[in-house]
Design an enzyme around this catalytic site. Structure first.
Site, mmCIF file in Angstrom:
data_model
loop_
_atom_site.group_PDB
_atom_site.id
_atom_site.type_symbol
_atom_site.label_atom_id
_atom_site.label_comp_id
_atom_site.label_asym_id
_atom_site.label_seq_id
_atom_site.Cartn_x
_atom_site.Cartn_y
_atom_site.Cartn_z
ATOM 1 N N TYR A 151 0.598 -1.502 -0.218
ATOM 2 C CA TYR A 151 -0.051 -0.011 0.011
ATOM 3 C C TYR A 151 1.113 0.867 -0.358
ATOM 4 O O TYR A 151 2.170 0.953 0.103
ATOM 5 C CB TYR A 151 -0.936 0.016 1.432
ATOM 6 C CG TYR A 151 -1.037 -0.198 2.592
ATOM 7 C CD1 TYR A 151 0.457 -0.262 3.062
ATOM 8 C CD2 TYR A 151 -1.954 -0.518 3.375
ATOM 9 C CE1 TYR A 151 1.083 0.324 4.364
ATOM 10 C CE2 TYR A 151 -1.585 -0.752 4.542
ATOM 11 C CZ TYR A 151 -0.033 -0.184 5.668
ATOM 12 O OH TYR A 151 0.208 -0.246 6.606
ATOM 13 N N GLU A 152 -0.025 2.682 -0.390
ATOM 14 C CA GLU A 152 0.744 3.777 -0.561
ATOM 15 C C GLU A 152 1.875 4.135 -1.404
ATOM 16 O O GLU A 152 2.568 4.026 -0.792
ATOM 17 C CB GLU A 152 1.792 4.033 0.480
ATOM 18 C CG GLU A 152 1.723 5.403 1.235
ATOM 19 C CD GLU A 152 0.950 6.272 1.135
ATOM 20 O OE1 GLU A 152 -0.707 6.533 1.787
ATOM 21 O OE2 GLU A 152 1.235 7.006 0.196
ATOM 22 N N GLY A 153 1.298 3.680 -2.921
ATOM 23 C CA GLY A 153 2.191 2.702 -4.009
ATOM 24 C C GLY A 153 3.042 1.582 -3.708
ATOM 25 O O GLY A 153 3.655 1.376 -2.604
#
Lengths: 601, 601
Positions: free
Chosen positions: A440-442
């Site tokens: 997550y978060e890229g």
């Protein structure tokens, strides 16, 4: 049976001895009041409260998970009360802007606090982590009237922030979002659309939830340049800060996940919800990056925290577990077998985990120090250099810390043998909780593309030159023989990094697929070089500590040097393979057609 | 949303074109009836039944898990019925001794079947995997009267075998076991003690459960040379094969595990249970190794099967998921974005997974072919060579296949982005199910110690010389330019392996800790060299396939060569790092005292 105590000794060492934090703080007006004594007191108190309040809820939170019932979400037993306890201690505003009741502590210090949060209870830590990032965004981009209404309440943990980006058909490619915002007169907008994977989108821990939502205005250009950012509270906010009506948004359900089960991952439906624009129209993605960059470092620290707690728990186990005899003969002949730490391979695993953790901790503090400088340093040139380093290293901090954090939890689990696979020991939860941080978060692949594309290629290596200059400057000194390995290793690896970077830049001209092909390996390479630098810094400080203390010296310094030597001898050589992998280029990746990837029965 | 179809095309290629299985089979009396047609028919039918019966129970079995109620264990919904369906098809005796109603199929073929079982449903596959190993042990070590009673029923899946080794205080160090066996006249013994982590120790899938239990006789010498092996059935068996009384043993509970939740991992209590000695007194561990070696290869194949199903599922996702545009411009301009397989980094991950899987499949079949030869080859010298290779490669097959299998599931999960972390997509289950394979059946660290200690050091590299001779002999030919990379790479890596082995043997004289320090990296090195060899074999066969077909040729062969080139260019370079890591030696690992490993708050 897992245990956790915040690694205060190492935190003090890194802050005080490796980075001379008080010197840093003194030269910046925003932090010049802060001395090492106060910093240490803050660390000790945060360790106490985190160990007492959050760690005991970690396994139970995983077992229980979050509950969804008709749009309402309840967090695992104890979460709400622990959250309030820390809120009362002022912890949720530790790094907040003092103008709005934040504590104004520098990032160098708050990263240590964040590490403790993630280590003690990663699911729990995500609620304040999103809130802090949302508050940071508002502090930088919202008008004063909103800041005065929202920030004190967010720092107090009374209201909590979220980040609403992803939709079912787009995560990475936000240009595809469908959520739209219709002007509603009065400077407000009506937001309609569905968002998924919203951490803390709904829960029972705060009076209000403050959603930062990406949506498209009616006249939006196509793609990522047509995205705007809106503040959309769960309850509308009256001018005096009291809560108004329930806004037209609701939680549609929770995801069932591999881990971080105490973190509510929500489907959020906006049905003409009232919101206000933050920042300029169509520039929402740029504005959102204030929060995203904050979260990227924060998620990196999730990897670090989980690596640390996994290490500690594995060492508890290794101390007690007796199996077989040391290779050179019994070490504990009075016992039926020796503790497993006598075995070289168990030590190898323990040292791998520890070298990643300690290198990662120093690296996180280093990036934090550059963030502090880029914000607060009195000299423009110093701010500019620091800012370039932050820009370059943010994707590395996110991806390398999480990848090595995951490796650390897996390696720590391996130390347990079969017990590591059984839920009761806790080791397997750390693996599951750490896994998400690479995604997550890229995703880490996206971080790597950001690094090689935007941060390396687009400015022809200018940021990297800043990094190389800073690292090389730190190596320009006479080196005592005892720590020469670190020095030599750094010079050699920096030269490798520069050589490969130059070749990659050359090769990628007109062949953009070369960047994607090299990206993850290149990020790993830069990560290992940065960790080597951190180990040089730590070795130097440990050596100086020993010199100051005389011959015997603190066992901490001896151990630090030994862990560092392990890193240099047995972990850093991975760069040799990475070099070859990067140099293999894109061609072998691009030979197959899409159909060739499909399984053939 | 996960999917699985057995990779029949690759299996046919590896059996028929890479290893010329029919030639192998023809020269051995036990298998000379078997031709490629029959082998293919068996593979197709097994694929059909496994896909239809077992795969649909994989996610539901994980979600439901096993149930424990007052000593009774029930398996997830559908398991019992699916087990019976395959039993009726005769599948549980596929490799069994024909004298006792087994099907007598060679290992080269049964490994393919096992891969399908693990890929379709790893939890389920463990029940027959333990049974097959137990039957193998009885076939080799039990008297005819027991074989006649037990084997036909075990091959029929009517009774199922287990392996009872571990106790709470000992897993690796079996010399510490406390379970004891008291002579009870009549050639029977009373077994008393508690065993943990017993896969399939209790369940509802068979009429009887056949426990193979390690225990100590009253006069047992200390340590691992005082262990005996007993056959202890859940229900005693009358002379006509009918079931007698319930034996004095019971399941005390189930473990809660990270994964393989459909597999009942039992605490088994033996309270004076009646058993018979199998093999000689005090030589139970040696006897048990017949089963353990079988299980080690089988667990290796668990890693392979999970890597394959993880790959297939990820490719399903990658075909559908549209995000961003290809680096060189839109590939599917009519769609809002391109399928993610256009991105070089997604391809890199997919090719990593696939190269591990296909290399692993060839390696498993290679080891199986040596097992077949060691058992059935008419020439003593050929049997001896094959046996040495099996002895050397069994720990590699267990550890390297499971480590790369785990890596494969993690990498495949990464391809999904956030969906990979959500339970519904299935990718995260493969990671959890694959993780145990690195731990049980002797941790991968223990496998590595077995390799460097018993298999390399103890006989001064004699087994390794056999391996090197066999590999070098396979490289002595003129090589077409198209596949020269594979040939060169193999020669270079084999030389590296020999060089490092010689230095390690030299260094470890009188310094046993050097073996443990090098073990895991050395095993990885040997694994990569063995996979390189397999890729040479596959490249050669694919090239020959293309030559035979003329210029265009089968896309399968082109893809095979491309995946192989990826392996050589981007994965094999890890050996360069492994060499340095091994050569770093034990010293950096042994500097810290036990206290130094403990966390400092």
């Amino acid at each position: 049976m897992a245990s956790y105590q915040a690694p205060l000794r190492d935190m003090r060492f890194i802050l005080g001895e490796v980075f001379q934090a008080p010197e840093e703080w003194k030269c910046m007006p925003a932090t010049q009041e802060l001395g090492m004594d106060l910093a240490e007191a803050i660390l000790e108190e945060s360790a106490r409260v985190v160990q007492a309040e959050l760690f005991p809820l970690n396994q139970s939170g995983d077992a229980e998970g979050c509950h969804f019932d008709k749009g309402e979400v309840s967090t695992p037993k104890g979460f709400k009360s622990a959250f309030e306890t820390l809120a009362q201690g002022g912890w949720w505003g530790l790094g907040g802007n003092p103008e709005y009741d934040g504590q104004g502590m520098p990032k160098m210090l708050t990263v240590a606090f964040e590490e403790m949060l993630y280590a003690a209870n990663a699911s729990f830590a995500l609620y304040p982590a999103l809130n802090t990032g949302a508050a940071l965004l508002l502090d930088q981009h919202a008008p004063d009237i909103i800041k005065r209404l929202y920030l004190p309440r967010m720092y107090a943990g009374q209201w909590l922030g979220t980040m609403c980006l992803t939709e079912p058909h787009c995560g990475t490619d936000l240009g595809l979002i469908k959520t739209h915002a219709a002007p509603d007169g009065d400077d407000t907008y009506r937001i309609t659309g569905s968002k998924i994977w919203i951490t803390g989108g709904e829960h029972d821990m705060a009076e209000n939830i403050v959603h930062l939502v990406l949506a498209k205005l009616p006249d939006a250009p196509e793609g990522s340049r047509g995205i705007s950012l809106f503040l959309v509270p769960k309850f509308t906010v009256n001018d005096d800060g009291s809560l108004g009506e329930r806004n037209a948004l609701s939680c549609g359900g929770l995801e069932h996940k591999m881990g971080i089960k105490g973190s509510a991952t929500c489907v959020m439906n906006f049905d003409g919800a009232q919101g206000v624009l933050i920042g300029k129209p169509h520039q929402g993605l740029t504005t959102m990056f204030t929060m995203m960059n904050y979260e990227r470092l924060s998620i990196g620290i999730q990897g670090l925290g989980l690596g640390e707690v996994a290490y500690q728990s594995a060492m508890d186990f290794a101390r007690e577990r007796l199996q077989s005899r040391a290779p050179g003969g019994a070490v504990a002949p009075e016992k039926p077998a020796d503790p497993i730490l006598v075995h070289p391979d168990v030590r190898r695993m323990a040292l791998n985990v520890r070298a990643w953790n300690e290198g990662g901790r120093a690296f996180a503090v280093f990036v934090a120090s550059q963030l502090d400088r880029s914000k607060h340093h009195p000299e423009a040139e110093a701010r500019a250099i620091a800012d370039d380093l932050v820009v370059l290293l943010t994707p590395v901090a996110k991806a390398f810390l999480t990848a090595r954090g995951f490796d650390a939890t897996v390696e720590a689990q391996q130390i347990y043998g079969g017990s590591g696979y059984c839920v009761e020991w806790g080791a397997e939860q750390y693996v599951r909780d750490a896994r998400i941080a690479m995604i997550y978060e890229g995703t880490n692949g996206i971080q790597a593309m950001d690094l090689v594309g935007r941060k390396l290629f687009r400015n022809r290596g200018a940021y990297l030159s800043r990094f190389a200059r800073a690292m090389r400057a730190d190596l320009e000194e006479d080196v005592p023989a005892e720590i020469d390995t670190f020095h030599q290793g750094c010079l050699q690896e920096l030269a490798r990094l520069e050589r490969i970077s130059a070749r990659l830049l050359e090769r990628a001209k007109g062949r953009p697929e070369e960047l994607g092909a090299a990206a993850v390996d290149y990020l790993d390479l830069l990560g290992y070089v940065a960790y080597a630098w951190m180990w040089w810094k730590m070795a130097r400080a440990a050596y100086q500590g020993l010199v100051a203390q005389g011959p015997a010296g603190d066992a901490f310094y001896h151990a630090k040097l030994a862990v560092g030597r392990h890193f240099m001898a047995r972990m850093l050589p991975r760069t040799v393979a990475l070099e070859r992998q990067i140099m293999a280029g894109a061609e072998p990746l691009m030979q197959l057609s899409e159909a060739d990837f499909q399984p053939q029965g």
